[in-house]
Design a protein around this motif. Structure first.
Motif, PDB file in Angstrom:
ATOM      1  N   ILE A  12       0.846  -1.206   0.000  1.00  0.00           N
ATOM      2  CA  ILE A  12       0.000   0.000   0.000  1.00  0.00           C
ATOM      3  C   ILE A  12       0.879   1.252   0.000  1.00  0.00           C
ATOM      4  CG2 ILE A  12      -1.885  -1.149   1.209  1.00  0.00           C
ATOM      5  CD1 ILE A  12      -0.911   0.264   3.780  1.00  0.00           C
ATOM      6  N   LYS A 128       5.088  11.600  -3.717  1.00  0.00           N
ATOM      7  CA  LYS A 128       6.526  11.351  -3.583  1.00  0.00           C
ATOM      8  C   LYS A 128       7.027  10.723  -4.866  1.00  0.00           C
ATOM      9  CE  LYS A 128      10.607  10.502  -1.663  1.00  0.00           C
ATOM     10  NZ  LYS A 128      11.312  10.265  -2.932  1.00  0.00           N
TER      11      LYS A 128
ATOM     12  N   LEU B  85       9.674  -1.386   2.409  1.00  0.00           N
ATOM     13  CA  LEU B  85       9.336  -0.044   1.948  1.00  0.00           C
ATOM     14  C   LEU B  85      10.087   0.203   0.649  1.00  0.00           C
ATOM     15  CD1 LEU B  85       7.780   2.577   2.596  1.00  0.00           C
ATOM     16  CD2 LEU B  85       9.849   3.413   3.752  1.00  0.00           C
ATOM     17  N   ASP B  91       4.058   7.462  -4.471  1.00  0.00           N
ATOM     18  CA  ASP B  91       4.304   7.275  -3.042  1.00  0.00           C
ATOM     19  C   ASP B  91       5.133   6.014  -2.872  1.00  0.00           C
ATOM     20  OD1 ASP B  91       4.324   7.611  -0.335  1.00  0.00           O
ATOM     21  OD2 ASP B  91       2.158   7.446  -0.047  1.00  0.00           O
ATOM     22  N   GLN B  92       5.839   5.928  -1.764  1.00  0.00           N
ATOM     23  CA  GLN B  92       6.545   4.700  -1.447  1.00  0.00           C
ATOM     24  C   GLN B  92       5.509   3.612  -1.158  1.00  0.00           C
ATOM     25  OE1 GLN B  92      10.308   5.784   1.054  1.00  0.00           O
ATOM     26  NE2 GLN B  92       8.765   7.327   1.485  1.00  0.00           N
ATOM     27  N   LYS B  93       5.885   2.362  -1.425  1.00  0.00           N
ATOM     28  CA  LYS B  93       4.960   1.241  -1.221  1.00  0.00           C
ATOM     29  C   LYS B  93       5.395   0.448   0.005  1.00  0.00           C
ATOM     30  CE  LYS B  93       2.557   2.058  -4.948  1.00  0.00           C
ATOM     31  NZ  LYS B  93       1.165   2.532  -4.849  1.00  0.00           N
ATOM     32  N   PHE B  94       4.422   0.173   0.861  1.00  0.00           N
ATOM     33  CA  PHE B  94       4.719  -0.486   2.134  1.00  0.00           C
ATOM     34  C   PHE B  94       4.019  -1.834   2.210  1.00  0.00           C
ATOM     35  CE2 PHE B  94       3.782  -1.546   6.524  1.00  0.00           C
ATOM     36  CZ  PHE B  94       5.013  -1.373   7.139  1.00  0.00           C
TER      37      PHE B  94
END
Lengths: 560, 159
Positions: A12, A128, B85, B91-94
Motif C-alpha cells: 500500500i 513522492k 518499503l 508514493d513509497q509502497k509499504f
C-alpha cells in the motif's frame, strides 16, 4: 511438510499509514488572467515570486511595524525523511510555498510534494516521486517550488522529470522527461505558467552540459519549444566560443532559477549559469555566450530577442540565474539584477541596454566593472596548479536566494554574502556525467560576513543590517512596511523597511535557505517559512557545514 | 558480490556479507544479483525475499533493463517479522511481512539510476535489510542534449 505462506497482500501507499486524508478542497480556478494580476490578490501567493515581476512584494499589511513584535508560530509542519535518499547530507528546504484559497502547495527535496491546509498546517495529500540515489546533484537534493494553474500543480524532480498533478488529490496527470541524467542534468527550479504553457530550465552546469530553456503545453505536456543557452556552431553567438572542438557542447549556461515575465513585451527573462568548466577558461576562449547572462525570450517561439552578459568569459563560477526583478522608474521599463559577481545591474528591459551598474558588496577583487559596463578581470585561476584567491567566492556576493523590491520606497532588499575563495586550476578531460570544474576550490572558512542591505534603484545603499554569516535565504517585503529575512543561524527577522531596524526575531532551529511567502485566510495574514539548512554549503558557507539540518515549515501569524 | 573489482573470496573471508561476523550486520552492497524478467506484454516482474536468518534481501541488487512498471513478489522466509518499503512514483509502497509470508508490490520507476529499499523496522536497515533496484537504459531520445556523442567514463578511468 510444506507450509503455505501467510498472505501479506498487496503493498500500500506509505502515506496511507498516516493521518493524511488524501484530498484537498477544490479552489477557485487559477488561470493566466489571474496570474497576470496576481499581486492584486494578496490573500493568495499564486506564482513563484508572488507575481510575474519577481518583486517578492505583498500588499498585505495586517502584520506591520506596530504589531510585528507580537508575531508567533501559528503552526509547524515537519516533513522528515525515511530511508536512503540521494545527497542525504546536502538536502535542504529551498522552496517557495504557493497558496490558493487557503490551500498550500509546497515542494521538498527528493521528489516530495505536500498539499497543506494553509490555516492549520494539516497535511491534505502528498506525492513522492522516486528519485534515483545516484542522480547527479550539483548542489544538493533540493527543489525551489511549483506552479499552479487550472486545477493542476506542476513541479520538477531531481532526476529531470516534469510532473503534473491533480491539485485536489495529488494524482499524477502526466510526466515528461526534461533532461538527461546520464549527461549530469537535473532540475530544481519552480516552473512558470505563461498563457497556456509552462516554462522550465535545466540544472547541471558543473557537469559540462548544454543549458536550455523549455516550454511545455500546460494541458498535455507536449513540448512547444526548446532554446539552448549555448549556440551551436554557425548560430548567433557561436563566435564567442572556440571554432574548433566541442567546448560549446559542454558549455553550461543552465537556467536553474525561475525567470520573470513581462506580458506587455511578451518576454521571459531567463538568467543563465556559469560556463563549463567553471574555472578553466583556456579550453573555452571567448565570451562564452549566453552563459552568465539574462536572455530575453519570446514566450511564443523561444526566440532570443536580446541578451546581456554580466560576466563575459567567467572564471569564477558567477552564475546569473538569480532573479531579474522587473520595475518601472520615470516611466521606463527596467530590470534590476544583483549578480554573483558583486554588481547590481539595471537594464532597459525592452532592449537590454545597460542603464548603470554599481557594486553591492564590500569586497570585490576578481575584477572591476565600470558604471558603463566595461569589465576588467584582475584575479583569476590562470596557471595550472597556481592558487588564486578572489572575492566574492564562487557562491557569489548573492547566491540564488532572492532580493525583494518595495515599489513604494523604490528599495531593493538584498541577501548579501561577503566571503572569498581560492581556486587552483586543475585541467581534466571531459567525461559525460562527471563533475567538470577545472579547478580545486576552497571557500574561506574564517573570514566572512553578510547583511540584509537596502539599495535604491540607482544602486545607492540606504541601510544595512549586519550579520556575522553570509546571507543565504530570500527576502520578503510587504505593505506592512516590513522586510522579512532568515539567517543561516536560524533566526527569522522582521526589519523596518525604511530603516532596517530589527523589530522582531524568532529562532527556527535550523538555518534558512528558502523563499518564504505570505498570504491570508479568513482575514488573517500568515508568513510561511520553509526551514531546512543544507544545499551547496561548501560553496556558500563552509563554516556552517556542520550545522543541523531541518525540515520544518513554520507559519507565523499575530495572536487572535 | 557487488563490490566491483573485489575478489568474492575476500569479502567472504572478511565476513562482510554475513550477520555477526566482521560486522554486526551485513555490509550494504554485498549479496546476490538478479535480473528482472520482461513479460511478453513488456511489463516486468521479479521476486525478492528474505531468507531465514539472513537479515538481508535476496537479491541484494535487482536489475531492471529499463524504467517502467514492475510487479514484485515479496517473500519473508525468516522466522522474524519484517516489512518492505519500496520506491515508486507517487508514493513509497509499504508491505508488512509476518514470519513466512508472501505479498505483492507494483512499482513504477524512472530510469536510468538506482534506488534503495529496505525493511523499515527496528534496525533492519542497518543489519542488512537494505537493497538496491538498478534501472538500466537511457532517457528518451527527445530528452537528450542536442550535441555530438560525448565520451563517458571508461573502466580504465577507474583503474
Amino acid at each position: 511438510m510444506t507450509l503455505e505462506y501467510v498472505d501479506a497482500g498487496e503493498a500500500i501507499n506509505h502515506g496511507a499509514l498516516s493521518n493524511v486524508s488524501g484530498t484537498a478542497p477544490k479552489t477557485s480556478n487559477v488561470d493566466y488572467e489571474r496570474l497576470l494580476t496576481a499581486r492584486d490578490e494578496p490573500n493568495n501567493w499564486m506564482t513563484y515570486f508572488g507575481a510575474y515581476d519577481g518583486q517578492r512584494y505583498s500588499l498585505l499589511d495586517q502584520i506591520n511595524t506596530e504589531n510585528v513584535k507580537k508575531l508567533g508560530p501559528a503552526w509547524i509542519f515537519q516533513a522528515g525523511m525515511s530511508g536512503q535518499i540521494a545527497g542525504a547530507s546536502t538536502y535542504a528546504f529551498e522552496a517557495c510555498p504557493l497558496v490558493v484559497d487557503g490551500v498550500m502547495y509546497v515542494t521538498g527535496w527528493d521528489g516530495w510534494f505536500w498539499c497543506l491546509n494553509a490555516e492549520t498546517g494539516e497535511e491534505l495529500w502528498r506525492y513522492k516521486h522516486a528519485v534515483p540515489f545516484d542522480v547527479s546533484l550539483c548542489c544538493g537534493n533540493v527543489n525551489r517550488g511549483c506552479a499552479v494553474a487550472n486545477g493542476r500543480v506542476y513541479f520538477v524532480t531531481p532526476n529531470a522529470q516534469l510532473v503534473c498533478l491533480d491539485a485536489t488529490n495529488g494524482e499524477k496527470i502526466f510526466q515528461r522527461t526534461i533532461g538527461d541524467v546520464r549527461a549530469g542534468e537535473s532540475a530544481s527550479l519552480a516552473p512558470t505558467v505563461v498563457k497556456d504553457t509552462l516554462i522550465t530550465g535545466s540544472a547541471g552546469g558543473e557537469f559540462g552540459v548544454r543549458g536550455h530553456v523549455d516550454c511545455w503545453d500546460l494541458e498535455t505536456g507536449e513540448q512547444r519549444w526548446r532554446t539552448y543557452m549555448v549556440p551551436k556552431p554557425g548560430e548567433p553567438g557561436s563566435e564567442t566560443w572556440p571554432d574548433d572542438g566541442e567546448a560549446w557542447a559542454r558549455g553550461g549556461g543552465n537556467h536553474w532559477c525561475t525567470g520573470t515575465y513581462d506580458p506587455e513585451l511578451n518576454l521571459y527573462y531567463a538568467g543563465t549559469g556559469n560556463p563549463a568548466p567553471d574555472f578553466d577558461g583556456e579550453v573555452r576562449e571567448g565570451d562564452n555566450l549566453y552563459t552568465d547572462s539574462v536572455v530575453a525570450l519570446d514566450v511564443d517561439t523561444g526566440e532570443i530577442k536580446w541578451h546581456y552578459q554580466f560576466t563575459p568569459h567567467d572564471l569564477w563560477d558567477y552564475d546569473s540565474t538569480m532573479e531579474m526583478t522587473l520595475f518601472e522608474r520615470d516611466g521606463k521599463k527596467l530590470l534590476g539584477h544583483f549578480d554573483k559577481n558583486g554588481y547590481f545591474f539595471v537594464l532597459d528591459r525592452t532592449n537590454g541596454e545597460l542603464q548603470h551598474v554599481t557594486p553591492f558588496v564590500d569586497r570585490i577583487d576578481w575584477g572591476v566593472i565600470s558604471r558603463d559596463g566595461k569589465v576588467t578581470p584582475r584575479k583569476y585561476p590562470e596557471k595550472e596548479g597556481d592558487p588564486v584567491h578572489f572575492y566574492p567566492g564562487p557562491a557569489g556576493a548573492k547566491e540564488w536566494t532572492h532580493a525583494a523590491y518595495h515599489p513604494e520606497h523604490d528599495l531593493f532588499y538584498v541577501p548579501v554574502a561577503d566571503v572569498g575563495a581560492t581556486a587552483t586550476r586543475r585541467r581534466r578531460e571531459f567525461r559525460e556525467g562527471m563533475p567538470y570544474w577545472g579547478a580545486a576550490v576552497q571557500v574561506d572558512i574564517d573570514d566572512m560576513a553578510g547583511s540584509v542591505s537596502a539599495f535604491d534603484s540607482h544602486g545607492e545603499e540606504k541601510w544595512r543590517h549586519r550579520l556575522d554569516y553570509p546571507m543565504a535565504a530570500s527576502i520578503l517585503t510587504t505593505a506592512g512596511n516590513l522586510v522579512f529575512a532568515g539567517t543561516p543561524t536560524g533566526e527569522y527577522l522582521a526589519l523596518h523597511a525604511e530603516t532596517g531596524e530589527k523589530l522582531w526575531e524568532f529562532q527556527c532551529g535550523s538555518g534558512h535557505h528558502s523563499s518564504p511567502s505570505t498570504y491570508s485566510v479568513n482575514g488573517k495574514q500568515y508568513i510561511v517559512v520553509p526551514v531546512g539548512w543544507g544545499g551547496w554549503l561548501e560553496g556558500i558557507i563552509p563554516g556552517m557545514l556542520g550545522a543541523g539540518h531541518g525540515s520544518a515549515l513554520i507559519a507565523f501569524a499575530l495572536p487572535d | 558480490m557487488t563490490m566491483s573489482d573485489v575478489p568474492t573470496d575476500l569479502v567472504r573471508d572478511l565476513g562482510l556479507d554475513q550477520q555477526n561476523a566482521a560486522t554486526i550486520g551485513q555490509v550494504l552492497g554485498t549479496g546476490s544479483i538478479a535480473e528482472a524478467t520482461v513479460r511478453d506484454d513488456g511489463t516486468m516482474e521479479a521476486t525478492i525475499r528474505i531468507r531465514e536468518d539472513s537479515m538481508s534481501w535476496d537479491p541484494a541488487v535487482l536489475v531492471m533493463p529499463r524504467g517502467g512498471e514492475i510487479e514484485l513478489t515479496v517473500i519473508n522466509d525468516d522466522k522474524n517479522t519484517h516489512a518492505c518499503l519500496l520506491p515508486s512514483n507517487g508514493d513509497q509502497k509499504f508491505l508488512w511481512l509476518l514470519n513466512h509470508s508472501k505479498g505483492k508490490a507494483t512499482l513504477t520507476l524512472d530510469g536510468p539510476g538506482y534506488y534503495w529499499y529496505s525493511s523499515p523496522g527496528g534496525n533492519d536497515e542497518g543489519r542488512g535489510l537494505t537493497a538496491a533496484i538498478v534501472v538500466q537504459g537511457e532517457v528518451p531520445p527527445e530528452a537528450r542534449l542536442d550535441r555530438p556523442e560525448q565520451p563517458r567514463p571508461t573502466k580504465e578511468d577507474n583503474s
